[in-house]
Motif scaffolding. Structure first.
Motif, PDB file in Angstrom:
ATOM      1  N   LEU A 177       6.303 -12.835  12.437  1.00  0.00           N
ATOM      2  CA  LEU A 177       6.551 -12.107  10.747  1.00  0.00           C
ATOM      3  C   LEU A 177       6.688 -13.347   9.847  1.00  0.00           C
ATOM      4  N   ALA A 178       6.408 -14.544  10.018  1.00  0.00           N
ATOM      5  CA  ALA A 178       5.791 -15.976   9.778  1.00  0.00           C
ATOM      6  C   ALA A 178       3.742 -15.901   8.821  1.00  0.00           C
ATOM      7  N   ALA A 179       3.954 -15.179  10.352  1.00  0.00           N
ATOM      8  CA  ALA A 179       1.948 -15.270  10.257  1.00  0.00           C
ATOM      9  C   ALA A 179       1.183 -13.945   9.408  1.00  0.00           C
ATOM     10  N   ASN A 180       2.412 -12.588   9.677  1.00  0.00           N
ATOM     11  CA  ASN A 180       2.125 -11.724   8.642  1.00  0.00           C
ATOM     12  C   ASN A 180       3.324 -10.938   7.674  1.00  0.00           C
ATOM     13  N   GLN A 181       3.835 -12.149   7.195  1.00  0.00           N
ATOM     14  CA  GLN A 181       3.992 -12.976   6.004  1.00  0.00           C
ATOM     15  C   GLN A 181       3.538 -11.218   4.770  1.00  0.00           C
ATOM     16  N   GLN A 182       2.453 -11.537   4.550  1.00  0.00           N
ATOM     17  CA  GLN A 182       1.660 -11.424   3.263  1.00  0.00           C
ATOM     18  C   GLN A 182       1.526  -9.768   3.455  1.00  0.00           C
ATOM     19  N   VAL A 183       1.262  -9.333   4.726  1.00  0.00           N
ATOM     20  CA  VAL A 183       1.400  -8.081   4.710  1.00  0.00           C
ATOM     21  C   VAL A 183       2.137  -7.458   4.996  1.00  0.00           C
ATOM     22  N   ILE A 184       3.295  -8.036   5.671  1.00  0.00           N
ATOM     23  CA  ILE A 184       4.674  -7.384   5.148  1.00  0.00           C
ATOM     24  C   ILE A 184       5.465  -7.418   3.488  1.00  0.00           C
ATOM     25  N   TYR A 185       4.759  -8.294   2.254  1.00  0.00           N
ATOM     26  CA  TYR A 185       5.596  -8.023   1.295  1.00  0.00           C
ATOM     27  C   TYR A 185       4.290  -6.695   1.144  1.00  0.00           C
ATOM     28  N   ILE A 186       3.114  -6.584   1.231  1.00  0.00           N
ATOM     29  CA  ILE A 186       2.225  -5.896   0.579  1.00  0.00           C
ATOM     30  C   ILE A 186       2.189  -4.705   1.257  1.00  0.00           C
ATOM     31  N   VAL A 187       3.244  -4.358   2.431  1.00  0.00           N
ATOM     32  CA  VAL A 187       3.756  -2.817   3.197  1.00  0.00           C
ATOM     33  C   VAL A 187       5.219  -2.777   2.253  1.00  0.00           C
ATOM     34  N   ILE A 188       5.573  -3.364   1.996  1.00  0.00           N
ATOM     35  CA  ILE A 188       7.353  -2.841   1.239  1.00  0.00           C
ATOM     36  C   ILE A 188       6.675  -2.925  -0.137  1.00  0.00           C
TER      37      ILE A 188
END
Length: 105
Positions: A8-19
């Protein structure tokens, strides 16, 4: 648990973009008049041809002994094809409504 937190920490930006994409999509679709929902969805279904191409590429690159990837790729091709054909059928039916009728006999 620790590996999940690291992922989750490594992919935090991608998760924000998807949301953010989810919220923007909801706002855009919510502001479309109900009269335009059918043409919008039939066009979106036609765009799913990209899914078919991606699934074919995945199936071509998958090792022959990876049955799960081959089955998922096959399902993606079948379901994507059904979606594309359905989009074109709906579009054709919509366009039929706007054709002029022949003279009455």
């Amino acid at each position: 648990m620790n590996s999940t937190i690291n992922w989750l920490a490594a992919n935090q930006q991608v998760i924000y973009i998807v949301i953010l994409m989810i919220f923007v999509g909801i706002e855009v679709i919510g502001r479309v008049p109900s009269v335009l929902h059918t043409p919008l969805m039939s066009g979106a279904n036609a765009i799913h041809g990209v899914v078919i191409v991606g699934a074919i590429i995945v199936m071509g690159q998958a090792p022959k002994d990876n049955i799960a990837a081959l089955i998922l790729g096959f399902l993606a091709v079948v379901l994507g094809t059904i979606n594309v054909v359905g989009g074109f059928v709906v579009t054709d039916r919509m366009l039929e409504m706007f054709k002029k009728k022949g003279p009455k006999k």
